[in-house]
Scaffold this motif. Structure first.
Motif, short mmCIF file in Angstrom:
data_model
loop_
_atom_site.label_atom_id
_atom_site.label_comp_id
_atom_site.label_asym_id
_atom_site.label_seq_id
_atom_site.Cartn_x
_atom_site.Cartn_y
_atom_site.Cartn_z
N MET A 67 0.82 -1.21 0.00
CA MET A 67 0.00 0.00 0.00
C MET A 67 0.86 1.26 0.00
O MET A 67 0.41 2.33 -0.45
CB MET A 67 -0.92 0.00 1.22
CG MET A 67 -2.01 -1.05 1.19
SD MET A 67 -3.10 -0.95 -0.25
CE MET A 67 -3.93 0.60 0.06
N LEU A 68 2.10 1.17 0.50
CA LEU A 68 2.98 2.33 0.50
C LEU A 68 3.49 2.67 -0.90
O LEU A 68 3.89 3.81 -1.15
CB LEU A 68 4.18 2.08 1.43
CG LEU A 68 3.91 2.16 2.93
CD1 LEU A 68 5.15 1.76 3.72
CD2 LEU A 68 3.47 3.57 3.33
N ILE A 69 3.49 1.69 -1.81
CA ILE A 69 4.00 1.92 -3.16
C ILE A 69 3.21 3.00 -3.90
O ILE A 69 3.78 3.95 -4.42
CB ILE A 69 4.03 0.60 -3.96
CG1 ILE A 69 5.04 -0.38 -3.33
CG2 ILE A 69 4.39 0.85 -5.42
CD1 ILE A 69 5.02 -1.77 -3.94
N PRO A 70 1.86 2.90 -3.95
CA PRO A 70 1.11 3.95 -4.66
C PRO A 70 0.86 5.19 -3.81
O PRO A 70 0.36 6.19 -4.31
CB PRO A 70 -0.21 3.27 -5.01
CG PRO A 70 -0.41 2.30 -3.89
CD PRO A 70 0.95 1.82 -3.51
N LEU A 74 -0.15 9.01 -5.06
CA LEU A 74 -1.46 9.54 -4.72
C LEU A 74 -1.35 10.85 -3.96
O LEU A 74 -2.13 11.78 -4.19
CB LEU A 74 -2.24 8.52 -3.89
CG LEU A 74 -2.69 7.25 -4.61
CD1 LEU A 74 -3.36 6.29 -3.64
CD2 LEU A 74 -3.63 7.58 -5.75
N LEU A 75 -0.38 10.93 -3.05
CA LEU A 75 -0.21 12.16 -2.28
C LEU A 75 0.14 13.33 -3.18
O LEU A 75 -0.37 14.44 -3.02
CB LEU A 75 0.86 11.96 -1.21
CG LEU A 75 0.46 11.12 0.01
CD1 LEU A 75 1.65 10.89 0.92
CD2 LEU A 75 -0.67 11.79 0.78
N LEU A 76 1.05 13.10 -4.14
CA LEU A 76 1.42 14.16 -5.07
C LEU A 76 0.22 14.60 -5.90
O LEU A 76 0.03 15.79 -6.18
CB LEU A 76 2.55 13.69 -5.98
CG LEU A 76 3.92 13.53 -5.34
CD1 LEU A 76 4.91 12.94 -6.33
CD2 LEU A 76 4.44 14.88 -4.84
N SER A 77 -0.62 13.64 -6.27
CA SER A 77 -1.79 13.97 -7.10
C SER A 77 -2.81 14.79 -6.32
O SER A 77 -3.32 15.80 -6.82
CB SER A 77 -2.44 12.68 -7.61
OG SER A 77 -1.53 11.93 -8.39
N VAL A 78 -3.10 14.36 -5.10
CA VAL A 78 -4.14 15.06 -4.33
C VAL A 78 -3.65 16.41 -3.82
O VAL A 78 -4.46 17.33 -3.62
CB VAL A 78 -4.64 14.19 -3.16
CG1 VAL A 78 -5.25 12.90 -3.67
CG2 VAL A 78 -3.53 13.90 -2.16
N LEU A 79 -2.35 16.57 -3.61
CA LEU A 79 -1.83 17.87 -3.17
C LEU A 79 -2.05 18.94 -4.24
O LEU A 79 -2.33 20.10 -3.92
CB LEU A 79 -0.36 17.76 -2.80
CG LEU A 79 -0.05 17.08 -1.47
CD1 LEU A 79 1.45 16.96 -1.26
CD2 LEU A 79 -0.69 17.82 -0.30
N THR A 80 -1.90 18.54 -5.50
CA THR A 80 -2.13 19.51 -6.58
C THR A 80 -3.60 19.91 -6.68
O THR A 80 -3.92 20.98 -7.19
CB THR A 80 -1.68 18.92 -7.93
OG1 THR A 80 -2.40 17.70 -8.18
CG2 THR A 80 -0.19 18.62 -7.92
N ILE A 81 -4.49 19.05 -6.18
CA ILE A 81 -5.91 19.37 -6.17
C ILE A 81 -6.27 20.22 -4.95
O ILE A 81 -7.04 21.18 -5.04
CB ILE A 81 -6.76 18.09 -6.20
CG1 ILE A 81 -6.52 17.32 -7.50
CG2 ILE A 81 -8.25 18.39 -6.04
CD1 ILE A 81 -7.19 15.96 -7.53
N GLY A 122 -8.89 2.65 -2.02
CA GLY A 122 -9.84 1.54 -2.02
C GLY A 122 -9.74 0.71 -3.28
O GLY A 122 -9.76 -0.53 -3.23
N ALA A 123 -9.62 1.37 -4.44
CA ALA A 123 -9.50 0.65 -5.71
C ALA A 123 -8.19 -0.15 -5.77
O ALA A 123 -8.17 -1.29 -6.25
CB ALA A 123 -9.57 1.63 -6.87
#
Length: 257
Positions: A67-70, A74-81, A122-123
């Motif tokens: 789970m740490l791999i993605p 994911l953190l980089l993606s959501v921070l930009t949002i 979750g996905a």
């Protein structure tokens, strides 16, 4: 290295029909991705973690490492949002103004980022459930029964195989460099890392040729055929899947109104 294949062949759910595990994983992932609320992804993440750890018998540390791999992506993606930059400081929930520009978070953007983060986790957990409990050969056999074109399944098989070849080769080269003090300083580390990538490229080409030669020696005619076991179909498992999916669907429907 986390060898997903070894867990796929030795987990406690290995005797369950691969179609049942595939239906469960795909349906749950679809419900998760279409969820309008953060409640459903949290339930699905907990459900999949329980299935992987408690039912399949996969160690907790292995699940957490996977789970740490993605997580970083994911953190980089959501921070930009979540974060916005504007010359107008009004409307921000939390903000900081510097040199005439305001960097901050709008509350709706924060909720969207959290929702996207949880849905993605979750996905991913659904995909890990399928990968850790079902060997790739059995997934390929399911796709064949669904009339998926052979070129797609063969590419899947080869790419999946070469992921592990690439990782194993990289770890071997890295271990050899460590034994020769290849990472004693930052400058030496950069040089060793560049040499690792260049050596890895050459070795992968060699491995690919060896794989093709091995396939040709086994009468490869352009189609990869895999042997699969016959599993009993359990109506009880399908009823259980329906019993798990229906409440999740109802939660989505009630929160959509």
């Amino acid at each position: 290295m986390i060898n997903i294949d070894s867990y796929a062949y030795s987990n406690n759910l290995k005797k369950i029909h691969p179609a049942e595990k595939s239906v469960f994983a795909v349906c749950t992932m679809t419900v998760c991705l279409t969820s309008p609320t953060v409640i459903t992804p949290l339930i699905i993440l907990t459900l999949m973690a329980g299935g992987i750890i408690s039912k399949a018998g996969i160690p907790v540390r292995v699940f957490l490492k996977l789970m740490l791999i993605p997580l970083s992506f994911l953190l980089l993606s959501v921070l930009t949002i979540a974060f916005s930059i504007s010359t107008n400081p009004s409307g921000f929930w939390i903000s900081q103004t510097m040199y005439g520009f305001t960097i901050g978070i709008y509350y709706p953007d924060l909720i969207t980022a959290i929702h996207l983060f949880l849905r993605s986790l979750g996905a991913v957990s659904c995909l890990y459930f399928l990968a850790l409990t079902t060997p790739m050969t059995e997934i390929i056999s399911i796709l064949h029964k669904l009339k998926v074109p052979a070129i797609i399944t063969e590419l899947m098989m080869l790419v999946y195989r070469f992921i592990f070849v690439l990782m194993e080769t990289a770890i071997t080269i890295h271990r050899a460099q460590l034994s020769r003090s290849g990472y004693v300083s930052l400058k030496v580390s950069y040089r060793s890392l560049s040499r690792l990538f260049s050596a890895l490229l050459g070795k992968v080409f060699v491995k690919s040729q060896e794989l093709y030669n091995a396939m040709s020696a086994r009468c490869y005619t352009g189609e990869i055929k895999v042997l699969t076991k016959k599993y009993p179909i359990s109506l009880r498992n399908y009823i259980l899947i329906a019993g798990l999916e229906l409440p999740l669907i109802l939660i989505n429907l009630f929160n959509r109104v």
